[in-house]
Design a protein around this motif. Structure first.
Motif, PDB file in Angstrom:
ATOM      1  N   VAL A 116       0.848  -1.196   0.000  1.00 25.58           N
ATOM      2  CA  VAL A 116       0.000   0.000   0.000  1.00 25.58           C
ATOM      3  C   VAL A 116       0.882   1.244   0.000  1.00 25.58           C
ATOM      4  O   VAL A 116       1.833   1.332   0.777  1.00 25.58           O
ATOM      5  N   ALA A 117       0.569   2.188  -0.876  1.00 21.30           N
ATOM      6  CA  ALA A 117       1.352   3.417  -0.971  1.00 21.30           C
ATOM      7  C   ALA A 117       0.904   4.394   0.115  1.00 21.30           C
ATOM      8  O   ALA A 117      -0.223   4.897   0.076  1.00 21.30           O
ATOM      9  N   ARG A 118       1.779   4.670   1.078  1.00 19.60           N
ATOM     10  CA  ARG A 118       1.477   5.576   2.181  1.00 19.60           C
ATOM     11  C   ARG A 118       2.035   6.958   1.868  1.00 19.60           C
ATOM     12  O   ARG A 118       3.189   7.115   1.491  1.00 19.60           O
ATOM     13  N   PHE A 119       1.200   7.971   2.046  1.00 22.58           N
ATOM     14  CA  PHE A 119       1.591   9.345   1.749  1.00 22.58           C
ATOM     15  C   PHE A 119       2.725   9.802   2.665  1.00 22.58           C
ATOM     16  O   PHE A 119       2.693   9.585   3.882  1.00 22.58           O
ATOM     17  N   LEU A 120       3.727  10.474   2.064  1.00 22.87           N
ATOM     18  CA  LEU A 120       4.823  11.055   2.826  1.00 22.87           C
ATOM     19  C   LEU A 120       4.839  12.583   2.741  1.00 22.87           C
ATOM     20  O   LEU A 120       4.944  13.265   3.755  1.00 22.87           O
ATOM     21  N   ALA A 121       4.763  13.119   1.517  1.00 24.56           N
ATOM     22  CA  ALA A 121       4.883  14.569   1.352  1.00 24.56           C
ATOM     23  C   ALA A 121       4.314  14.969  -0.004  1.00 24.56           C
ATOM     24  O   ALA A 121       4.168  14.139  -0.915  1.00 24.56           O
ATOM     25  N   SER A 122       4.009  16.261  -0.136  1.00 25.78           N
ATOM     26  CA  SER A 122       3.540  16.782  -1.425  1.00 25.78           C
ATOM     27  C   SER A 122       3.944  18.236  -1.557  1.00 25.78           C
ATOM     28  O   SER A 122       4.287  18.899  -0.566  1.00 25.78           O
ATOM     29  N   ASP A 123       3.886  18.731  -2.778  1.00 23.69           N
ATOM     30  CA  ASP A 123       4.136  20.151  -3.037  1.00 23.69           C
ATOM     31  C   ASP A 123       3.264  20.576  -4.210  1.00 23.69           C
ATOM     32  O   ASP A 123       3.208  19.907  -5.239  1.00 23.69           O
ATOM     33  N   ASP A 124       2.581  21.695  -4.029  1.00 28.36           N
ATOM     34  CA  ASP A 124       1.672  22.255  -5.023  1.00 28.36           C
ATOM     35  C   ASP A 124       2.232  23.607  -5.441  1.00 28.36           C
ATOM     36  O   ASP A 124       2.273  24.534  -4.640  1.00 28.36           O
ATOM     37  N   ASP A 125       2.675  23.710  -6.694  1.00 25.35           N
ATOM     38  CA  ASP A 125       3.275  24.973  -7.153  1.00 25.35           C
ATOM     39  C   ASP A 125       2.306  25.807  -7.985  1.00 25.35           C
ATOM     40  O   ASP A 125       2.703  26.801  -8.595  1.00 25.35           O
ATOM     41  N   SER A 126       1.023  25.420  -8.002  1.00 23.75           N
ATOM     42  CA  SER A 126       0.073  26.092  -8.888  1.00 23.75           C
ATOM     43  C   SER A 126      -0.102  27.556  -8.512  1.00 23.75           C
ATOM     44  O   SER A 126      -0.260  27.903  -7.339  1.00 23.75           O
ATOM     45  N   GLY A 127      -0.064  28.406  -9.522  1.00 26.14           N
ATOM     46  CA  GLY A 127      -0.254  29.837  -9.331  1.00 26.14           C
ATOM     47  C   GLY A 127       0.968  30.551  -8.805  1.00 26.14           C
ATOM     48  O   GLY A 127       0.913  31.753  -8.529  1.00 26.14           O
ATOM     49  N   GLU A 128       2.084  29.836  -8.670  1.00 24.76           N
ATOM     50  CA  GLU A 128       3.307  30.439  -8.143  1.00 24.76           C
ATOM     51  C   GLU A 128       4.406  30.420  -9.195  1.00 24.76           C
ATOM     52  O   GLU A 128       4.427  29.570 -10.084  1.00 24.76           O
ATOM     53  N   ASP A 129       5.343  31.342  -9.048  1.00 22.20           N
ATOM     54  CA  ASP A 129       6.453  31.455  -9.986  1.00 22.20           C
ATOM     55  C   ASP A 129       7.611  30.573  -9.527  1.00 22.20           C
ATOM     56  O   ASP A 129       8.694  31.059  -9.190  1.00 22.20           O
ATOM     57  N   ARG A 130       7.350  29.281  -9.472  1.00 21.52           N
ATOM     58  CA  ARG A 130       8.363  28.314  -9.051  1.00 21.52           C
ATOM     59  C   ARG A 130       7.940  26.940  -9.534  1.00 21.52           C
ATOM     60  O   ARG A 130       6.876  26.791 -10.151  1.00 21.52           O
ATOM     61  N   ASN A 131       8.763  25.918  -9.226  1.00 19.18           N
ATOM     62  CA  ASN A 131       8.431  24.541  -9.571  1.00 19.18           C
ATOM     63  C   ASN A 131       8.289  23.697  -8.322  1.00 19.18           C
ATOM     64  O   ASN A 131       8.856  24.008  -7.268  1.00 19.18           O
ATOM     65  N   ALA A 132       7.521  22.618  -8.434  1.00 22.53           N
ATOM     66  CA  ALA A 132       7.307  21.721  -7.302  1.00 22.53           C
ATOM     67  C   ALA A 132       8.612  21.028  -6.926  1.00 22.53           C
ATOM     68  O   ALA A 132       9.388  20.613  -7.789  1.00 22.53           O
ATOM     69  N   GLN A 133       8.814  20.882  -5.606  1.00 19.17           N
ATOM     70  CA  GLN A 133      10.050  20.248  -5.124  1.00 19.17           C
ATOM     71  C   GLN A 133       9.794  19.589  -3.771  1.00 19.17           C
ATOM     72  O   GLN A 133       9.168  20.181  -2.892  1.00 19.17           O
ATOM     73  N   ILE A 134      10.271  18.372  -3.620  1.00 16.97           N
ATOM     74  CA  ILE A 134      10.170  17.646  -2.355  1.00 16.97           C
ATOM     75  C   ILE A 134      11.562  17.162  -1.968  1.00 16.97           C
ATOM     76  O   ILE A 134      12.227  16.482  -2.762  1.00 16.97           O
TER      77      ILE A 134
END
Length: 363
Positions: A315-333
Motif C-alpha cells: 500500500v502506498a502511504r503518503f509522505l509529502a507533497s508540493d503544489d506549485d500552482s499559481g506560483e512562480d516556481r516549480n514543485a520540489q520535495i
C-alpha cells in the motif's frame, strides 16, 4: 359496445413528500495571484484540478464510535457499501478503514437530530480540524433514498459538486417557492443555506464538461413547482434514480483511472520529460540504492501537484507533497529515503503552460 373513457393526461403527478437534502459547508476558495487570475485559461485549469486527489492516494476513513456523531454498525455498513460501489467502478484511489481518527483523512459521523447530511469537497477535508467529522450523515442510510445519500456524500469526498448547480444545466427556478419549501421541515434551511446549496451557480471551472446530468448521484430530488424550466420538472418534479449514472462513472474514471501495474522507474540524476493535458497525471516508481536525503523536482512553465508515497505492505502511504500552482516556481520535495524500499512519485498537471512539457528528476 360502450367506448372506454379517455385517460386524463392532464392529471398532475402526485406530490412527493419533501426529502431531507445534503447541505455542504462553504467551499474554500483559493486566492490566486493577479497574474494568474487575469489569465482565464490558467485560472480555470488550476481551479478545476486543485480539489482533486492525486490518483493512487489511499484515503483512510474512520467512524465516530462515541458521542454526538457516533455511527451504529448498521449505518457504518451502508457507508462501507457505498465506498465499495465507488471502488467497483475501477478507480485508482484506495479506500482503507482505520480505527484512529488521527489516521483518517475522512472522518464520518452520524446524527439524526441534526437532520442534515454534508461533506467537505475533495481535498477540502484536509482543512477540517482532526477532531471534527469531514462527512456527516443525518438519516437512515439503509433505505433506497439513504443508499443514494451514502453515495452522494462520498461523491463530494472525491471532488464532485452538486449537479443542479451546474451553470450549463439551464435550470430556471421558482426562487421564492424554493426558499419556502427548503425553509420548512425536514430541512428548515435559512435563505443563505438554500442559496448556497440550490440557487447559486458554480463557477464553470468547478464543473466537468458542458452538459447537465439529471440522473447523477450528485443531483437532488425536487418536488413539483420548484423548477420553472425545463418544463417537465415543473409539472412532475425531479426524481433522480439514486445510483451512479453513466456520466458519474465517466467523471470519476477521468480523474482516477486504474493504475498501471508496473509504472516506469526513475533513476537518480536522469531527467524525464512528459507531455500532459490539464488534469492528467503521471506516476513513477523510485527504488533508492543508498539511504540519504533526495530532492525530487520539476522543471517547466507548468502548474503541478507532486506527491511522494512509500510502499508499505503493498500500500502506498503518503509522505509529502508540493503544489506549485499559481506560483512562480516549480514543485520540489526533499525527503530522506531508504535503500531497499519502494517509493512512488505522482505528478498531476494543472496547467500545461505554452508547451505542456514537464520534466522531473531525482537528485
Amino acid at each position: 359496445m360502450a367506448s372506454k373513457p379517455k385517460a386524463n393526461k392532464s392529471k398532475p403527478a402526485a406530490r412527493p413528500t419533501p426529502k431531507p437534502l445534503c447541505s455542504t459547508p462553504p467551499r474554500i476558495k483559493p486566492s490566486l495571484p493577479a497574474v494568474v487570475a487575469n489569465d482565464p485559461r490558467r485560472a480555470r485549469a488550476i481551479l478545476n484540478s486543485q480539489g482533486k486527489w492525486l490518483n493512487g492516494t489511499v484515503l483512510h476513513y474512520c467512524f465516530f464510535k462515541t458521542g454526538h456523531f457516533a455511527v451504529s454498525k448498521k449505518q457504518a455498513d451502508a457507508v462501507r457499501a457505498a465506498f465499495a460501489e465507488w471502488k467497483a467502478v475501477g478507480i485508482g484511489l484506495v479506500f482503507q478503514e482505520v480505527t484512529q481518527m488521527s489516521e483518517a483523512e475522512v472522518r464520518i459521523g452520524y446524527s439524526e437530530p441534526d437532520g442534515s447530511s454534508a461533506s467537505a469537497v475533495g481535498r477540502d477535508v484536509l482543512h477540517i480540524p482532526a477532531n471534527e467529522p469531514t462527512t456527516i450523515y443525518g438519516w437512515d442510510l439503509t433505505t433506497p433514498y439513504g443508499r443514494g445519500t451514502a453515495l452522494h456524500e462520498l461523491g463530494h469526498v472525491l471532488g464532485m459538486e452538486h449537479e443542479h448547480q451546474n451553470p450549463f444545466a439551464g435550470i430556471k427556478w421558482h426562487e421564492e417557492a424554493v426558499y419556502t419549501s427548503l425553509g420548512k421541515p425536514p430541512n428548515s434551511w435559512t435563505r443563505a443555506t438554500t442559496f448556497r446549496n440550490i440557487l447559486e451557480k458554480l463557477d464553470p471551472s468547478q464543473v466537468q464538461g458542458s452538459s447537465w446530468d439529471p440522473d447523477s448521484i450528485m443531483e437532488y430530488e425536487f418536488e413539483p413547482g420548484l423548477i420553472d424550466e425545463p418544463e417537465q420538472y415543473d409539472v412532475n418534479g425531479l426524481v433522480p434514480p439514486g445510483k451512479l449514472s453513466k456520466a458519474d462513472k465517466e467523471w470519476v474514471l477521468k480523474w482516477y483511472p486504474p493504475l498501471a501495474a508496473q509504472p516506469p522507474t526513475l533513476e537518480p540524476f536522469k531527467s524525464v520529460s512528459v507531455s500532459l493535458a490539464a488534469g492528467q497525471q503521471v506516476n513513477y516508481l523510485f527504488k533508492p540504492t543508498e539511504s540519504r536525503k533526495y530532492t525530487i523536482a520539476t522543471t517547466g512553465a507548468t502548474d503541478t501537484l507532486m506527491g511522494l508515497f512509500e510502499e508499505v505492505n503493498g500500500v502506498a502511504r503518503f509522505l509529502a507533497s508540493d503544489d506549485d500552482s499559481g506560483e512562480d516556481r516549480n514543485a520540489q520535495i526533499a525527503y530522506k529515503l531508504f535503500a531497499g524500499r519502494r517509493y512512488h512519485v505522482r505528478l498531476r498537471l494543472y496547467n500545461p503552460g505554452q508547451t505542456g512539457i514537464t520534466s522531473l528528476m531525482v537528485s
